[in-house]
Design an enzyme around this catalytic site. Structure first.
Site, PDB file in Angstrom:
ATOM      1  N   MET A 187      46.360  -3.315   6.806  1.00  0.00           N
ATOM      2  CA  MET A 187      47.109  -4.321   6.060  1.00  0.00           C
ATOM      3  C   MET A 187      48.025  -3.529   5.124  1.00  0.00           C
ATOM      4  O   MET A 187      47.788  -3.428   3.912  1.00  0.00           O
ATOM      5  CB  MET A 187      46.143  -5.249   5.308  1.00  0.00           C
ATOM      6  CG  MET A 187      45.395  -6.155   6.278  1.00  0.00           C
ATOM      7  SD  MET A 187      43.909  -6.892   5.596  1.00  0.00           S
ATOM      8  CE  MET A 187      42.742  -5.601   5.967  1.00  0.00           C
ATOM      9  N   MET A 213      43.828  -1.663   2.907  1.00  0.00           N
ATOM     10  CA  MET A 213      44.740  -2.529   2.147  1.00  0.00           C
ATOM     11  C   MET A 213      45.547  -1.671   1.178  1.00  0.00           C
ATOM     12  O   MET A 213      44.974  -0.841   0.466  1.00  0.00           O
ATOM     13  CB  MET A 213      43.932  -3.572   1.370  1.00  0.00           C
ATOM     14  CG  MET A 213      43.108  -4.455   2.287  1.00  0.00           C
ATOM     15  SD  MET A 213      42.161  -5.652   1.335  1.00  0.00           S
ATOM     16  CE  MET A 213      41.245  -6.425   2.660  1.00  0.00           C
ATOM     17  N   HIS A 243      34.721  -2.215  11.710  1.00  0.00           N
ATOM     18  CA  HIS A 243      36.054  -2.684  11.298  1.00  0.00           C
ATOM     19  C   HIS A 243      36.384  -2.112   9.929  1.00  0.00           C
ATOM     20  O   HIS A 243      35.583  -2.218   8.990  1.00  0.00           O
ATOM     21  CB  HIS A 243      36.055  -4.212  11.260  1.00  0.00           C
ATOM     22  CG  HIS A 243      37.392  -4.832  11.065  1.00  0.00           C
ATOM     23  ND1 HIS A 243      38.325  -4.941  12.065  1.00  0.00           N
ATOM     24  CD2 HIS A 243      37.946  -5.397   9.964  1.00  0.00           C
ATOM     25  CE1 HIS A 243      39.405  -5.554  11.595  1.00  0.00           C
ATOM     26  NE2 HIS A 243      39.206  -5.850  10.340  1.00  0.00           N
ATOM     27  N   MET A 289      44.334 -13.506  12.324  1.00  0.00           N
ATOM     28  CA  MET A 289      43.711 -13.602  10.992  1.00  0.00           C
ATOM     29  C   MET A 289      43.324 -15.055  10.741  1.00  0.00           C
ATOM     30  O   MET A 289      44.171 -15.951  10.805  1.00  0.00           O
ATOM     31  CB  MET A 289      44.680 -13.132   9.916  1.00  0.00           C
ATOM     32  CG  MET A 289      44.921 -11.634   9.898  1.00  0.00           C
ATOM     33  SD  MET A 289      43.405 -10.674   9.782  1.00  0.00           S
ATOM     34  CE  MET A 289      42.826 -11.143   8.157  1.00  0.00           C
ATOM     35  N   HIS A 304      42.103  -1.686  10.734  1.00  0.00           N
ATOM     36  CA  HIS A 304      43.007  -2.840  10.544  1.00  0.00           C
ATOM     37  C   HIS A 304      43.910  -2.495   9.364  1.00  0.00           C
ATOM     38  O   HIS A 304      43.457  -2.525   8.222  1.00  0.00           O
ATOM     39  CB  HIS A 304      42.147  -4.080  10.280  1.00  0.00           C
ATOM     40  CG  HIS A 304      42.935  -5.294   9.896  1.00  0.00           C
ATOM     41  ND1 HIS A 304      42.326  -6.370   9.289  1.00  0.00           N
ATOM     42  CD2 HIS A 304      44.248  -5.605  10.006  1.00  0.00           C
ATOM     43  CE1 HIS A 304      43.231  -7.308   9.062  1.00  0.00           C
ATOM     44  NE2 HIS A 304      44.404  -6.860   9.489  1.00  0.00           N
TER      45      HIS A 304
HETATM   46  C1  DX5 Z   1      40.542  -9.636   5.044  1.00  0.00           C
HETATM   47  C2  DX5 Z   1      39.925  -8.672   6.007  1.00  0.00           C
HETATM   48  C3  DX5 Z   1      38.723  -9.219   6.705  1.00  0.00           C
HETATM   49  C4  DX5 Z   1      37.631  -9.528   5.784  1.00  0.00           C
HETATM   50  C5  DX5 Z   1      36.578 -10.268   6.520  1.00  0.00           C
HETATM   51  O1  DX5 Z   1      41.844  -9.254   4.758  1.00  0.00           O
HETATM   52  O2  DX5 Z   1      40.840  -8.344   7.016  1.00  0.00           O
HETATM   53  O3  DX5 Z   1      38.215  -8.264   7.639  1.00  0.00           O
HETATM   54  O4  DX5 Z   1      37.137  -8.357   5.236  1.00  0.00           O
HETATM   55  O5  DX5 Z   1      35.689 -10.589   5.578  1.00  0.00           O
HETATM   56  P1  DX5 Z   1      34.671 -11.799   5.672  1.00  0.00           P
HETATM   57  O6  DX5 Z   1      33.987 -11.654   7.007  1.00  0.00           O
HETATM   58  O7  DX5 Z   1      33.805 -11.542   4.518  1.00  0.00           O
HETATM   59  O8  DX5 Z   1      35.463 -13.053   5.584  1.00  0.00           O
HETATM   60 ZN    ZN Z   2      40.233  -7.000   8.835  1.00  0.00          ZN
END
Ligand code: DX5
Ligand code: ZN
Length: 220
Positions: free
Chosen positions: A68, A37, A33, A137, A66
């Site tokens: 964001m 960001m 994953h 999420m 992913h």
């Molecule tokens: C947050 C990310 C998640 C995060 C998950 O915006 O999308 O993927 O990194 O992290 P943990 O598993 O550490 O909560």
């Molecule tokens: Zn994520």
């Protein structure tokens, strides 16, 4: 339904990323994953295409990006070129979600759509037949290491019910605050793709991956 672990490299030790990814791959994590960001859609900035480009050849894991990112349609082709297999975009970040999904498909990648905790299921339900994966999420996007938002479980249950009623085979991915201690509840709610960052990369990634896979593989 296959249950998949998608370790989030946001939590990895970037000094040892190659070795840590290998440990997750060797212990059964099918996806990797990749939390992108942009500092606009979410407050943080993480990494982008160059990092994906450098790692995707080093593993057979599915590159699960992913985004964001505000208006992600601008970057779909770049992520394809960098080696993404799946691109998930946020419903809240797209001016035209259908055009964005079409762009992902045009680039021959699997398409995912993600909703933030405050976005109701009703706002994304119409897209379930059009995407390969729905990402719920379970934390507010932007940071790893947050606490799982318990209300996410009901969202997952409701989405799983719609998928079953409509006989779809859309995957449900859940992301944020998932540990060995609560992953079974997330599976019980109907998720089948589990993102874990801190729970995998804090400590021994190989052992943590193995422990997750024991639960996922044994899950009925
Ligand atoms: C947050 C990310 C998640 C995060 C998950 O915006 O999308 O993927 O990194 O992290 P943990 O598993 O550490 O909560
Ligand atoms: Zn994520």
């Amino acid at each position: 339904m296959k249950r998949i672990l998608a370790p989030s490299i946001l939590a990895a030790d970037f000094k040892a990323l190659g070795d840590q990814m290998k440990q997750t791959e060797e212990n059964g994590a099918e996806y990797l994953h990749f939390d992108v960001m942009d500092g606009m859609f979410v407050p943080s900035i993480s990494f982008g295409m160059p990092v994906l480009k450098s790692i995707h050849g080093a593993t057979s894991q599915v590159m699960d990006a992913h985004l964001m990112v505000q208006e992600p349609i601008r970057y779909i082709e770049d992520f394809k070129k960098a080696g993404a297999d799946i691109v998930t975009v946020h419903l809240e970040a797209c001016t035209d979600i259908r055009k964005t999904i079409a762009k992902i498909r045009e680039c021959k990648m699997k398409a995912g759509v993600s909703i933030c905790p405050e976005t109701p299921v009703e706002e994304v339900q119409f897209l379930l037949p059009e995407v390969d994966m729905l990402l719920v999420m379970s934390v507010h996007p932007g940071f790893g290491g947050q606490k799982f938002i318990l209300e996410s479980l009901d969202k997952i249950r409701r989405i799983r019910k719609v998928i079953e009623e409509q006989k779809l085979n859309t995957d449900i991915q859940v992301d944020g605050g998932i540990y060995l201690s609560n992953v079974k509840e997330v599976l019980d709610a109907g998720a089948n793709v589990i993102v874990a960052g801190s729970a995998v990369f804090n400590g021994n990634p190989g052992e943590n991956t193995r422990a997750f896979m024991e639960i996922l593989n044994a899950y009925e």
